[in-house]
Enzyme design. Sequence first.
Site, PDB file in Angstrom:
ATOM      1  N   ASP A 151      23.476  20.398 -10.260  1.00 30.17           N
ATOM      2  CA  ASP A 151      24.130  19.189 -10.798  1.00 30.17           C
ATOM      3  C   ASP A 151      25.632  19.413 -10.700  1.00 30.17           C
ATOM      4  O   ASP A 151      26.187  20.185 -11.478  1.00 30.17           O
ATOM      5  CB  ASP A 151      23.678  18.975 -12.254  1.00 30.17           C
ATOM      6  CG  ASP A 151      24.251  17.705 -12.855  1.00 30.17           C
ATOM      7  OD1 ASP A 151      24.891  16.930 -12.132  1.00 30.17           O
ATOM      8  OD2 ASP A 151      24.041  17.499 -14.073  1.00 30.17           O
ATOM      9  N   ASP A 154      28.845  12.786  -7.871  1.00 30.21           N
ATOM     10  CA  ASP A 154      27.973  13.549  -8.769  1.00 30.21           C
ATOM     11  C   ASP A 154      26.633  13.638  -8.056  1.00 30.21           C
ATOM     12  O   ASP A 154      25.898  12.655  -7.977  1.00 30.21           O
ATOM     13  CB  ASP A 154      27.849  12.831 -10.125  1.00 30.21           C
ATOM     14  CG  ASP A 154      27.078  13.658 -11.149  1.00 30.21           C
ATOM     15  OD1 ASP A 154      26.344  14.591 -10.747  1.00 30.21           O
ATOM     16  OD2 ASP A 154      27.195  13.354 -12.359  1.00 30.21           O
ATOM     17  N   HIS A 169      24.591  19.863 -20.724  1.00 31.11           N
ATOM     18  CA  HIS A 169      23.148  19.695 -20.928  1.00 31.11           C
ATOM     19  C   HIS A 169      22.455  20.850 -20.224  1.00 31.11           C
ATOM     20  O   HIS A 169      23.022  21.465 -19.318  1.00 31.11           O
ATOM     21  CB  HIS A 169      22.649  18.338 -20.414  1.00 31.11           C
ATOM     22  CG  HIS A 169      22.978  18.042 -18.983  1.00 31.11           C
ATOM     23  ND1 HIS A 169      22.238  18.527 -17.927  1.00 31.11           N
ATOM     24  CD2 HIS A 169      23.986  17.326 -18.414  1.00 31.11           C
ATOM     25  CE1 HIS A 169      22.755  18.107 -16.782  1.00 31.11           C
ATOM     26  NE2 HIS A 169      23.834  17.385 -17.046  1.00 31.11           N
ATOM     27  N   ASP A 181       0.826  -1.220   0.000  1.00 33.37           N
ATOM     28  CA  ASP A 181       0.000   0.000   0.000  1.00 33.37           C
ATOM     29  C   ASP A 181       0.857   1.266   0.000  1.00 33.37           C
ATOM     30  O   ASP A 181       0.422   2.326   0.432  1.00 33.37           O
ATOM     31  CB  ASP A 181      -0.947  -0.002   1.212  1.00 33.37           C
ATOM     32  CG  ASP A 181      -0.195   0.039   2.532  1.00 33.37           C
ATOM     33  OD1 ASP A 181       1.048  -0.059   2.510  1.00 33.37           O
ATOM     34  OD2 ASP A 181      -0.851   0.188   3.581  1.00 33.37           O
ATOM     35  N   ARG A 210      35.598  13.475 -12.829  1.00 27.20           N
ATOM     36  CA  ARG A 210      34.679  14.402 -13.506  1.00 27.20           C
ATOM     37  C   ARG A 210      34.604  15.657 -12.654  1.00 27.20           C
ATOM     38  O   ARG A 210      34.581  15.588 -11.423  1.00 27.20           O
ATOM     39  CB  ARG A 210      33.294  13.778 -13.683  1.00 27.20           C
ATOM     40  CG  ARG A 210      32.329  14.676 -14.445  1.00 27.20           C
ATOM     41  CD  ARG A 210      31.113  13.935 -15.045  1.00 27.20           C
ATOM     42  NE  ARG A 210      30.251  13.305 -14.066  1.00 27.20           N
ATOM     43  CZ  ARG A 210      30.190  11.998 -13.835  1.00 27.20           C
ATOM     44  NH1 ARG A 210      30.978  11.165 -14.524  1.00 27.20           N
ATOM     45  NH2 ARG A 210      29.372  11.503 -12.929  1.00 27.20           N
ATOM     46  N   HIS A 237      18.334  16.828 -16.519  1.00 27.48           N
ATOM     47  CA  HIS A 237      18.539  16.928 -17.970  1.00 27.48           C
ATOM     48  C   HIS A 237      17.315  17.684 -18.473  1.00 27.48           C
ATOM     49  O   HIS A 237      16.307  17.099 -18.842  1.00 27.48           O
ATOM     50  CB  HIS A 237      18.667  15.547 -18.608  1.00 27.48           C
ATOM     51  CG  HIS A 237      19.902  14.827 -18.123  1.00 27.48           C
ATOM     52  ND1 HIS A 237      20.041  13.471 -18.118  1.00 27.48           N
ATOM     53  CD2 HIS A 237      21.071  15.311 -17.604  1.00 27.48           C
ATOM     54  CE1 HIS A 237      21.237  13.142 -17.620  1.00 27.48           C
ATOM     55  NE2 HIS A 237      21.872  14.246 -17.310  1.00 27.48           N
ATOM     56  N   HIS A 287      31.189  10.704 -22.575  1.00 25.24           N
ATOM     57  CA  HIS A 287      29.899  11.406 -22.461  1.00 25.24           C
ATOM     58  C   HIS A 287      30.036  12.847 -22.945  1.00 25.24           C
ATOM     59  O   HIS A 287      31.140  13.343 -23.166  1.00 25.24           O
ATOM     60  CB  HIS A 287      29.379  11.357 -21.012  1.00 25.24           C
ATOM     61  CG  HIS A 287      30.308  11.945 -19.986  1.00 25.24           C
ATOM     62  ND1 HIS A 287      30.460  13.307 -19.814  1.00 25.24           N
ATOM     63  CD2 HIS A 287      31.124  11.343 -19.073  1.00 25.24           C
ATOM     64  CE1 HIS A 287      31.329  13.518 -18.839  1.00 25.24           C
ATOM     65  NE2 HIS A 287      31.754  12.343 -18.374  1.00 25.24           N
ATOM     66  N   GLU A 340      30.886  19.764 -17.850  1.00 26.63           N
ATOM     67  CA  GLU A 340      31.317  18.568 -17.139  1.00 26.63           C
ATOM     68  C   GLU A 340      32.264  17.655 -17.914  1.00 26.63           C
ATOM     69  O   GLU A 340      31.905  16.536 -18.281  1.00 26.63           O
ATOM     70  CB  GLU A 340      30.113  17.763 -16.662  1.00 26.63           C
ATOM     71  CG  GLU A 340      29.034  17.492 -17.704  1.00 26.63           C
ATOM     72  CD  GLU A 340      27.869  16.692 -17.125  1.00 26.63           C
ATOM     73  OE1 GLU A 340      28.118  15.650 -16.512  1.00 26.63           O
ATOM     74  OE2 GLU A 340      26.711  17.136 -17.273  1.00 26.63           O
ATOM     75  N   TYR A 386      38.239   8.881 -17.713  1.00 27.04           N
ATOM     76  CA  TYR A 386      37.992   7.592 -17.049  1.00 27.04           C
ATOM     77  C   TYR A 386      39.022   6.576 -17.549  1.00 27.04           C
ATOM     78  O   TYR A 386      39.053   6.255 -18.745  1.00 27.04           O
ATOM     79  CB  TYR A 386      36.565   7.118 -17.354  1.00 27.04           C
ATOM     80  CG  TYR A 386      35.561   8.234 -17.058  1.00 27.04           C
ATOM     81  CD1 TYR A 386      35.068   8.447 -15.782  1.00 27.04           C
ATOM     82  CD2 TYR A 386      35.178   9.128 -18.076  1.00 27.04           C
ATOM     83  CE1 TYR A 386      34.208   9.504 -15.505  1.00 27.04           C
ATOM     84  CE2 TYR A 386      34.317  10.187 -17.807  1.00 27.04           C
ATOM     85  CZ  TYR A 386      33.837  10.373 -16.523  1.00 27.04           C
ATOM     86  OH  TYR A 386      32.995  11.425 -16.259  1.00 27.04           O
ATOM     87  N   GLU A 438      32.232  19.133 -12.566  1.00 29.39           N
ATOM     88  CA  GLU A 438      30.990  19.639 -13.172  1.00 29.39           C
ATOM     89  C   GLU A 438      30.433  20.805 -12.378  1.00 29.39           C
ATOM     90  O   GLU A 438      30.173  20.693 -11.176  1.00 29.39           O
ATOM     91  CB  GLU A 438      29.945  18.511 -13.209  1.00 29.39           C
ATOM     92  CG  GLU A 438      28.579  18.963 -13.694  1.00 29.39           C
ATOM     93  CD  GLU A 438      27.580  17.816 -13.811  1.00 29.39           C
ATOM     94  OE1 GLU A 438      27.718  16.814 -13.084  1.00 29.39           O
ATOM     95  OE2 GLU A 438      26.659  17.936 -14.626  1.00 29.39           O
ATOM     96  N   HIS A 449      26.973   5.693 -14.666  1.00 29.03           N
ATOM     97  CA  HIS A 449      25.741   5.855 -13.881  1.00 29.03           C
ATOM     98  C   HIS A 449      25.760   4.973 -12.627  1.00 29.03           C
ATOM     99  O   HIS A 449      24.731   4.406 -12.247  1.00 29.03           O
ATOM    100  CB  HIS A 449      24.508   5.567 -14.743  1.00 29.03           C
ATOM    101  CG  HIS A 449      24.272   6.619 -15.780  1.00 29.03           C
ATOM    102  ND1 HIS A 449      23.548   6.417 -16.920  1.00 29.03           N
ATOM    103  CD2 HIS A 449      24.688   7.914 -15.841  1.00 29.03           C
ATOM    104  CE1 HIS A 449      23.526   7.525 -17.645  1.00 29.03           C
ATOM    105  NE2 HIS A 449      24.220   8.450 -17.008  1.00 29.03           N
TER     106      HIS A 449
HETATM  107  N1  GLY Z   1      24.181  13.962 -12.913  1.00 27.41           N
HETATM  108  C1  GLY Z   1      23.855  13.666 -14.219  1.00 27.41           C
HETATM  109  C2  GLY Z   1      24.682  14.375 -15.172  1.00 27.41           C
HETATM  110  O1  GLY Z   1      25.719  14.921 -14.810  1.00 27.41           O
HETATM  111  O2  GLY Z   1      24.335  14.504 -16.314  1.00 27.41           O
HETATM  112 MN    MN Z   2      25.312  16.849 -15.625  1.00 25.25          MN
HETATM  113 MN    MN Z   3      26.130  15.428 -12.799  1.00 23.02          MN
END
Ligand code: GLY
Ligand code: MN
Ligand code: MN
Length: 428
Positions: free
Chosen positions: A274, A263, A359, A41, A397, A366, A355, A384, A388, A399, A246
């Site tokens: 972000d 992240d 964005h 529930d 990374r 996103h 990547h 960002e 790697y 960002e 991810h």
């Molecule tokens: N945290 C997701 C990205 O950096 O796109």
């Molecule tokens: Mn991002």
């Molecule tokens: Mn991010």
Amino acid sequence: MRYLPINNNLFIENRKRFVELLPKDSVAIFYSNDKMPRNGDQYFQFRQQSDFFYLTGINQEKSILLIVTDIRNKKLKETLFLLKTNEQIAIWEGHKYTKKEAKEISGIDHVYWIDDYDLSLKEVMSSVKNIFLNRNEYPKFFPDVKERNHRLGEELKGAFPLHYYHRSSPLLTQLRLIKSDAEIALIRKACNITNKAFRRVLNTTKPGKFEFDIQAEIDHEFTVNRANGHGYAPIIASGKNACVLHYTDNNKESKDGDLILFDFGAEYANYTADMSRTIPVNGKFTSRQKDCYNAVLRVFKKAKKLYVPGNSINNINDKVNKLMEKEMIKLGLFTKEDVKNQDKENPLFKKYFMHGTAHFLGLDVHDVGDKDEVFKSGMVLTCEPGLYIPEENIGIRIENDILITKNSPIDLMEDIPVEIDDIEKLMI
Ligand code: GLY
Ligand code: MN
Ligand code: MN
């Protein structure tokens, strides 16, 4: 909600700008998100549909917004329909909006209970030709579960098949791309909370701590600062986990000598930050880690300058890929000669940086907006770059969130430590 009240001018202005984009004889219908069932529930924590929030400020399930361009009955021009609460709901689930509260939050004068919706809808349908329905049109995202806008939109088309149907999403994308001052203030707030959480992480990270121990520090800082929570699943990735883009298990022990990649971003009043940072678990970068980190940092600093009107995500990606490629050569990952001979369809840099660099950001991590959208003042994007190298247990990374202005870009995270010296000092 945890966040402080927002001046309803934000939502009034958003609706005003939206209705100006509609042709005459139109109604736009927006449904709130579902309360998503979990199991037994239980429900998942409710999160409002982002466009619905953008137009109303209302955070409640089973709500409907109608915006009509022109109608004789002025009480139906802009209407909000809400779940009518009762004693049972009040006892078991707690407070739901009163009409007065919803009016104050949204600035919508005509708020009705959902029981009145069918009759009002019939009246509206008799006086319009065009129906604008909304959908999450995120590119290449087709989840198995149909969102409420999708389901109820289909029902509506069945009931009123001879009206002309249109998409609201492209109109909202156009509006949501340019952040107003009020929205920028909310994003700044989300960035500031994220800053506090990162500083707490710098204070508490030690070899032997589990990734979830560190996440608990972030969760704490978010909660006591009125964040709704995380804007997306946080990544706390030590050692080689940092190379899983991810990674969200966050369940491994952080080891002496490893790097740890974070992240995460606080969500404040449904607007998200972000941020990514990479730090040494034991507080001191090794010489190789330093070289790799500074390579990414140099690219990050150059990339930030590209966030100017007229540019685009595609263009930034191309430029940053080239910059990262040069740094990879310096780090000895491959040679200039290798690059000359590489398969153009599958360039070498992609093995270590797979990547994109940017964005759009806002109500969603996103956020709406294509990669070829031409930047304008008021847009907010991430910057960002990353590197790697799984064979060396290195994943880095960096960002930050950047506001485009007609002058120079504004880094909304410039107060968040990023230099090696600052990170090492704060980790003592
Ligand atoms: N945290 C997701 C990205 O950096 O796109
Ligand atoms: Mn991002
Ligand atoms: Mn991010």
